[in-house]
Scaffold this motif. Structure first.
Motif, mmCIF file in Angstrom:
data_model
loop_
_atom_site.group_PDB
_atom_site.id
_atom_site.type_symbol
_atom_site.label_atom_id
_atom_site.label_comp_id
_atom_site.label_asym_id
_atom_site.label_seq_id
_atom_site.Cartn_x
_atom_site.Cartn_y
_atom_site.Cartn_z
ATOM 1 N N LEU A 181 -1.646 -3.188 5.199
ATOM 2 C CA LEU A 181 -0.284 -2.669 5.054
ATOM 3 C C LEU A 181 0.415 -2.700 6.406
ATOM 4 O O LEU A 181 -0.062 -2.088 7.373
ATOM 5 C CB LEU A 181 -0.315 -1.235 4.524
ATOM 6 N N SER A 182 1.538 -3.408 6.467
ATOM 7 C CA SER A 182 2.270 -3.540 7.740
ATOM 8 C C SER A 182 3.736 -3.178 7.578
ATOM 9 O O SER A 182 4.366 -3.497 6.562
ATOM 10 C CB SER A 182 2.153 -4.972 8.275
ATOM 11 N N ALA A 183 4.266 -2.524 8.565
ATOM 12 C CA ALA A 183 5.686 -2.202 8.743
ATOM 13 C C ALA A 183 5.765 -1.517 10.095
ATOM 14 O O ALA A 183 4.747 -1.355 10.788
ATOM 15 C CB ALA A 183 6.203 -1.293 7.629
ATOM 16 N N ARG A 184 6.939 -1.104 10.511
ATOM 17 C CA ARG A 184 7.072 -0.474 11.822
ATOM 18 C C ARG A 184 6.601 0.977 11.822
ATOM 19 O O ARG A 184 6.066 1.458 12.810
ATOM 20 C CB ARG A 184 8.524 -0.540 12.296
ATOM 21 N N ARG A 185 6.788 1.694 10.712
ATOM 22 C CA ARG A 185 6.560 3.140 10.686
ATOM 23 C C ARG A 185 5.116 3.459 10.277
ATOM 24 O O ARG A 185 4.779 3.423 9.094
ATOM 25 C CB ARG A 185 7.551 3.806 9.743
ATOM 26 N N PRO A 225 -10.470 3.269 -1.467
ATOM 27 C CA PRO A 225 -11.362 3.731 -0.398
ATOM 28 C C PRO A 225 -10.801 3.344 0.971
ATOM 29 O O PRO A 225 -10.203 2.274 1.129
ATOM 30 C CB PRO A 225 -12.668 2.984 -0.694
ATOM 31 N N ALA A 226 -11.008 4.209 1.953
ATOM 32 C CA ALA A 226 -10.467 3.967 3.293
ATOM 33 C C ALA A 226 -10.930 2.628 3.851
ATOM 34 O O ALA A 226 -10.185 1.951 4.560
ATOM 35 C CB ALA A 226 -10.869 5.104 4.231
ATOM 36 N N ALA A 227 -12.138 2.225 3.502
ATOM 37 C CA ALA A 227 -12.675 0.958 4.009
ATOM 38 C C ALA A 227 -11.939 -0.249 3.449
ATOM 39 O O ALA A 227 -12.040 -1.348 3.994
ATOM 40 C CB ALA A 227 -14.164 0.853 3.672
ATOM 41 N N ASN A 228 -11.210 -0.040 2.361
ATOM 42 C CA ASN A 228 -10.503 -1.148 1.710
ATOM 43 C C ASN A 228 -9.032 -1.238 2.085
ATOM 44 O O ASN A 228 -8.304 -2.071 1.538
ATOM 45 C CB ASN A 228 -10.619 -1.024 0.186
ATOM 46 N N VAL A 229 -8.579 -0.389 2.999
ATOM 47 C CA VAL A 229 -7.166 -0.415 3.415
ATOM 48 C C VAL A 229 -7.099 -0.423 4.942
ATOM 49 O O VAL A 229 -7.636 0.466 5.601
ATOM 50 C CB VAL A 229 -6.376 0.799 2.878
ATOM 51 N N LEU A 230 -6.432 -1.417 5.475
ATOM 52 C CA LEU A 230 -6.175 -1.488 6.912
ATOM 53 C C LEU A 230 -4.690 -1.243 7.146
ATOM 54 O O LEU A 230 -3.846 -2.014 6.682
ATOM 55 C CB LEU A 230 -6.566 -2.861 7.469
ATOM 56 N N VAL A 231 -4.375 -0.151 7.817
ATOM 57 C CA VAL A 231 -2.990 0.142 8.202
ATOM 58 C C VAL A 231 -2.732 -0.549 9.534
ATOM 59 O O VAL A 231 -3.397 -0.257 10.528
ATOM 60 C CB VAL A 231 -2.749 1.658 8.293
ATOM 61 N N LEU A 232 -1.781 -1.464 9.528
ATOM 62 C CA LEU A 232 -1.519 -2.298 10.703
ATOM 63 C C LEU A 232 -0.026 -2.259 11.031
ATOM 64 O O LEU A 232 0.746 -3.113 10.598
ATOM 65 C CB LEU A 232 -1.973 -3.729 10.426
ATOM 66 N N TRP A 276 -2.397 -9.039 2.361
ATOM 67 C CA TRP A 276 -1.589 -8.494 3.471
ATOM 68 C C TRP A 276 -0.147 -8.371 2.989
ATOM 69 O O TRP A 276 0.448 -9.351 2.514
ATOM 70 C CB TRP A 276 -1.699 -9.429 4.663
ATOM 71 N N ILE A 277 0.415 -7.183 3.132
ATOM 72 C CA ILE A 277 1.768 -6.897 2.662
ATOM 73 C C ILE A 277 2.616 -6.436 3.835
ATOM 74 O O ILE A 277 2.307 -5.415 4.464
ATOM 75 C CB ILE A 277 1.772 -5.810 1.565
ATOM 76 N N THR A 278 3.681 -7.157 4.154
ATOM 77 C CA THR A 278 4.628 -6.686 5.162
ATOM 78 C C THR A 278 5.752 -5.924 4.463
ATOM 79 O O THR A 278 5.960 -6.054 3.257
ATOM 80 C CB THR A 278 5.208 -7.843 5.991
ATOM 81 N N GLY A 279 6.461 -5.107 5.224
ATOM 82 C CA GLY A 279 7.475 -4.253 4.615
ATOM 83 C C GLY A 279 6.853 -3.259 3.649
ATOM 84 O O GLY A 279 7.475 -2.845 2.671
#
Length: 270
Positions: A40-44, A58-65, A10-13
């Motif tokens: 992947l986390s940030a405001r935008r 792969p899309a299954a391996n990335v969660l945009v949060l 999990w990566i913020t910013g």
């Protein structure tokens, strides 16, 4: 880089700067034999989607949060969403932060509150939300982005310095408390890295500074920084300083504090 294989990271910013560079460097080393899973986390949200596409995973391996690190009450729900999606959290890279360019005398108190909320309270609040899951797993690694300014006091960055200094005290204590439970903490102190941090810094009234500092512009490339960081994390380093000659200021502070004080007070510019 094999330590990151099959891990949930999990990566913020993650929409720019160091956070984006970490996501891209990790994905560059991933393949079918060595897959990774990213949050992947940030405001935008649009910028997070851009970074997600650039990873090539792969899309299954990335969660945009998408997440605002000052919305402390939402963190438990965010952690639960990650848990439901991937089942666990192995690494939490805490990169979200803002800087400052103003003197103490001129700076509104509200600016200090904003700096502490984003750089300190948001970071520890998310850590607190993730901690029960990592303790239950009896494994987990927190990677905290501080700064050389987290070890020194620098002109025009009093609130930024204070927020980064505070991270060291909190995470040193957390490291001691959770070591026997299988958790690890790495604090990284970047020097001048070529990111937009000075563009987005706050001025005395809380408005965006909007200027690229000369030292920032000449700083270390984010991909070079990130490779050094990930190497340190893979070796479970407790604290690491990455940058150019400015990182020597940390050692001057320790061994020749009077000399460093003279250098910093005579230093011109923001």
């Amino acid at each position: 880089m094999s330590v990151f294989t099959q891990k949930v990271i999990w990566i913020t910013g993650a929409s720019s700067g160091i956070g984006e560079a970490i996501a891209l460097e990790l994905s560059r080393n991933a393949n079918e034999a060595h897959p990774i899973k990213l949050v992947l986390s940030a405001r935008r949200a649009d910028e997070l989607e851009r970074v997600a596409r650039q990873t090539g995973l792969p899309a299954a391996n990335v969660l945009v949060l998408p997440m605002d690190v000052t919305d402390f009450g939402a963190f438990s729900a965010h952690v639960e969403r990650v848990r439901q999606h991937f089942g666990r959290i192995d690494y939490l890279f805490l990169n979200a932060g803002i800087s400052q360019r103003s003197t103490v005398a001129e700076t509104d108190f509200s600016v200090y509150q904003r700096l502490m909320d984003v750089n300190f309270f948001g970071t520890i609040a998310l850590t607190k939300a993730v901690l029960p899951l990592m303790l239950a797993q009896r494994s987990g690694h927190l990677v905290v982005t501080s700064s050389v300014a987290g070890k020194l006091g620098v002109k025009y960055r009093s609130g930024y310095c204070a927020s980064k200094h505070a991270l060291h005290g909190f995470y040193d204590a957390l490291r001691a408390e959770t070591h026997s439970a299988g958790l690890h903490v790495t604090i990284v102190c970047p020097g001048y890295i070529r990111t937009p941090i000075s563009l987005q810094a706050l001025n005395a009234t809380g408005q965006v500074h909007g200027k690229m500092d000369a030292n920032q512009e000449k700083g270390m490339a984010p991909d070079v920084f990130t490779r050094r960081l990930l190497k340190a994390v893979s070796r479970k380093k407790e604290e690491v300083y990455i940058g150019g000659p400015e990182t020597f200021g940390i050692y001057l502070k320790r061994f020749l504090p009077g000399l460093l004080s003279r250098i910093l007070r005579n230093r011109e510019g923001a």
